[in-house]
Scaffold this active site. Structure first.
Site, short mmCIF file in Angstrom:
data_model
loop_
_atom_site.label_atom_id
_atom_site.label_comp_id
_atom_site.label_asym_id
_atom_site.label_seq_id
_atom_site.Cartn_x
_atom_site.Cartn_y
_atom_site.Cartn_z
N LYS A 125 6.29 23.36 -13.92
CA LYS A 125 5.48 22.18 -13.59
C LYS A 125 5.23 22.10 -12.08
O LYS A 125 4.12 21.79 -11.65
CB LYS A 125 6.16 20.90 -14.09
CG LYS A 125 5.34 19.68 -13.71
CD LYS A 125 5.24 18.62 -14.74
CE LYS A 125 4.18 17.60 -14.31
NZ LYS A 125 4.19 16.40 -15.09
N GLU A 166 -5.17 17.15 -10.85
CA GLU A 166 -5.73 17.59 -12.12
C GLU A 166 -7.24 17.81 -12.07
O GLU A 166 -8.00 17.31 -12.89
CB GLU A 166 -5.38 16.61 -13.25
CG GLU A 166 -5.53 17.24 -14.64
CD GLU A 166 -4.97 16.38 -15.76
OE1 GLU A 166 -3.81 15.95 -15.64
OE2 GLU A 166 -5.69 16.17 -16.73
N LYS A 208 2.26 11.51 -11.37
CA LYS A 208 1.38 10.66 -12.18
C LYS A 208 2.12 9.37 -12.46
O LYS A 208 3.23 9.38 -13.01
CB LYS A 208 1.03 11.35 -13.50
CG LYS A 208 -0.07 12.37 -13.38
CD LYS A 208 -0.53 12.83 -14.75
CE LYS A 208 -1.63 13.84 -14.66
NZ LYS A 208 -1.99 14.41 -15.98
N GLU A 264 8.24 18.99 -25.05
CA GLU A 264 7.61 19.23 -23.74
C GLU A 264 8.23 20.46 -23.06
O GLU A 264 7.59 21.10 -22.23
CB GLU A 264 7.73 18.00 -22.84
CG GLU A 264 7.02 16.76 -23.38
CD GLU A 264 5.53 16.68 -23.04
OE1 GLU A 264 5.00 17.60 -22.40
OE2 GLU A 264 4.90 15.67 -23.43
N ARG A 285 0.83 -1.23 0.00
CA ARG A 285 0.00 0.00 0.00
C ARG A 285 0.85 1.27 0.00
O ARG A 285 0.41 2.33 0.44
CB ARG A 285 -0.97 0.02 1.18
CG ARG A 285 -1.96 -1.13 1.16
CD ARG A 285 -3.23 -0.79 1.89
NE ARG A 285 -4.13 -1.92 1.87
CZ ARG A 285 -4.19 -2.83 2.83
NH1 ARG A 285 -3.43 -2.73 3.90
NH2 ARG A 285 -5.02 -3.83 2.73
N ASN A 290 -1.55 19.55 -20.60
CA ASN A 290 -1.89 18.66 -21.71
C ASN A 290 -2.00 19.41 -23.04
O ASN A 290 -2.58 18.88 -24.00
CB ASN A 290 -3.21 17.93 -21.41
CG ASN A 290 -3.07 17.01 -20.21
OD1 ASN A 290 -2.06 16.32 -20.08
ND2 ASN A 290 -4.04 17.04 -19.33
N HIS A 331 6.28 9.94 -28.62
CA HIS A 331 5.23 10.72 -27.93
C HIS A 331 5.51 12.23 -28.03
O HIS A 331 4.61 13.01 -28.37
CB HIS A 331 5.15 10.28 -26.47
CG HIS A 331 4.19 11.11 -25.66
ND1 HIS A 331 2.84 11.11 -25.91
CD2 HIS A 331 4.41 11.99 -24.65
CE1 HIS A 331 2.25 11.96 -25.07
NE2 HIS A 331 3.18 12.50 -24.29
N ARG A 344 -4.11 21.92 -13.81
CA ARG A 344 -3.07 20.96 -14.25
C ARG A 344 -3.35 20.48 -15.68
O ARG A 344 -2.43 20.09 -16.40
CB ARG A 344 -2.96 19.78 -13.28
CG ARG A 344 -1.82 18.85 -13.64
CD ARG A 344 -1.45 17.90 -12.53
NE ARG A 344 -0.41 17.00 -12.98
CZ ARG A 344 0.26 16.17 -12.20
NH1 ARG A 344 -0.01 16.11 -10.92
NH2 ARG A 344 1.20 15.38 -12.69
N HIS A 383 -2.70 12.39 -28.91
CA HIS A 383 -3.27 11.10 -28.53
C HIS A 383 -3.92 10.44 -29.76
O HIS A 383 -3.69 9.27 -30.04
CB HIS A 383 -4.32 11.42 -27.46
CG HIS A 383 -4.98 10.24 -26.86
ND1 HIS A 383 -4.34 9.40 -26.00
CD2 HIS A 383 -6.25 9.77 -27.00
CE1 HIS A 383 -5.18 8.45 -25.63
NE2 HIS A 383 -6.34 8.66 -26.22
N HIS A 387 -1.96 17.59 -26.36
CA HIS A 387 -2.08 16.15 -26.12
C HIS A 387 -3.36 15.53 -26.68
O HIS A 387 -3.38 14.33 -26.96
CB HIS A 387 -1.97 15.85 -24.62
CG HIS A 387 -0.55 15.93 -24.11
ND1 HIS A 387 0.18 17.10 -24.15
CD2 HIS A 387 0.27 15.00 -23.55
CE1 HIS A 387 1.39 16.87 -23.63
NE2 HIS A 387 1.46 15.61 -23.27
N1 GLY Z 1 2.06 15.12 -18.04
C1 GLY Z 1 1.08 16.01 -17.58
C2 GLY Z 1 0.96 16.04 -16.10
O1 GLY Z 1 1.83 15.59 -15.39
O2 GLY Z 1 -0.03 16.51 -15.60
#
Ligand code: GLY
Length: 374
Positions: free
Chosen positions: A233, A243, A149, A191, A127, A251, A272, A247, A258, A254
């Site tokens: 960031k 998010e 993430k 990025e 956990r 994207n 990517h 946040r 995608h 993206h």
């Molecule tokens: N890659 C986008 C984020 O970390 O929110």
């Protein structure tokens, strides 16, 4: 033992989950010095991949051992296919068999695939065990290693099973970028440019002036780009960790990217970061079509990617089977879709991105139809 190189320290402010990002040279070769003070027990399990291990496992291990840290490593195959349920099973079994308790730290020494997989394994093993990111690609240094993430891919799509799980430390070493293939470095550069395009026009201008030097290998320019990107960031993540709102700006490009990646297939044909670069051009073009963004800003974005030798046109990879309808249906499978409404990050100009959930689908379809036909 002293660290030979100076490095910058940025803080990601998340109350009891706050952590530092160290940016500079020699950080892998001195990893033990930075990691040891954070350890609850002097035992570290590390996940890496075959490519990274070839160049960086030995100096990393030497530094850890010199600091009295007991080290065990699992070396996985490189590539997106490793970010799967199958490898999550392998990693978690390896952790349990090697011996792990809640004080054992897991380190991800690798790019986005290793970072996302190891982070998710850390989140679910017992956990939650402490986790550290040592990102070895530009993309993972400026994006995926920061912000917590973590995920694996599923047959239904990328990153669909995962968790928000913050690392305790991020070591972004400029030296590792020297062993990165040029194409992969430049994919990560998209990025970097993203931070300028979404909220910092001065930084975009800096990219216009310094992008070529950075691509050619200038370590100081690279460190500045990573620092500016991580600072941006860290600010966004501190304000909206899960998010729920702003946040989503990260994207930018993206939603298009995608759809392009699904059509081309995930792999070497389209990286990517390359998809994100082209997706950002499309986001600016769509913003212009919606009368939001001046045409000269769209041209500046395209010109910059061309100037640094990045692909700017997905049509080089498309064929007659591509239709606006199909791209829109791929966009609809994106995690950001809410109640069937697509989410786009649009721009009022360079450095002025915003979230839009009400893009007129007719304009979008027209844009894509004209784009694919031209
Ligand atoms: N890659 C986008 C984020 O970390 O929110």
């Amino acid at each position: 033992m002293t660290t030979a190189h100076k490095h910058k320290v940025l803080r990601v402010d998340l109350a009891e989950r706050s952590y530092d990002i160290l940016i500079g040279n020699g950080l892998v070769a001195s990893a033990g010095e930075h990691i040891k003070p954070l350890l609850a027990s002097p035992r570290v399990l590390t996940i890496t991949d075959e490519n990274v291990a070839q160049h960086w496992l030995e100096p990393y291990r030497r530094s850890m051992t010199a600091c009295g840290i007991e080290c065990h490593e699992l070396i996985l195959p490189p590539g997106e296919q490793t970010k799967s349920f199958e490898y999550l099973g392998q990693v978690t079994e390896w952790l349990l068999e090697t011996g792990v308790d809640r004080k054992t730290t897991l380190v991800a020494l690798g790019g986005g695939v290793i970072g996302d997989l190891a982070g998710f394994a850390a989140a679910v093993t017992l956990r939650g065990i402490p986790f550290i990111q040592v990102p070895t690609t530009l993309l993972s240094q400026v994006d995926s290693s920061v912000g917590g993430k973590t995920a694996i891919d599923m047959p239904q799509g990328k990153n669909l099973v995962g968790a928000f799980y913050q690392p305790r430390l991020v070591l972004a070493d400029m030296d590792v970028l020297d062993t990165l293939p040029d194409r992969e470095f430049m994919a990560g550069y998209a990025e970097v440019v993203k931070y300028g395009l979404l909220g910092d026009s001065n930084f975009f201008e800096w990219c216009e002036n310094h992008g070529k030097a950075l691509a050619a290998g200038d370590s100081a320019e690279r460190a500045h780009a990573v620092e500016t990107s991580c600072r941006a960031k860290a600010r966004v993540v501190a304000a909206d960790e899960r998010e729920e709102d702003q946040r989503a700006l990260l994207n930018l490009g993206h939603t298009f990217a995608h759809a392009f990646e699904i059509e081309v297939g995930f792999g070497d044909k389209l990286l990517h970061g390359e998809a994100v670069g082209m997706g950002m051009i499309s986001a600016f073009e769509l913003s212009h079509l919606l009368d939001l963004c001046p045409g000269q800003d769209v041209e500046r974005v395209r010109r910059h990617f061309e100037a640094v030798g990045m692909p700017t046109d997905i049509r080089a990879l498309s064929d007659a089977s591509w239709t606006a309808e199909r791209l829109i249906s791929h966009m609809g499978r994106d995690k950001k879709t809410e109640d069937g409404r697509l989410t786009f990050i649009l721009a009022r100009g360079i450095g002025e991105a915003f979230i839009s959930r009400d893009v007129d689908q007719t304009v979008l379809r027209d844009y894509l139809e004209k784009y694919l036909a031209s």
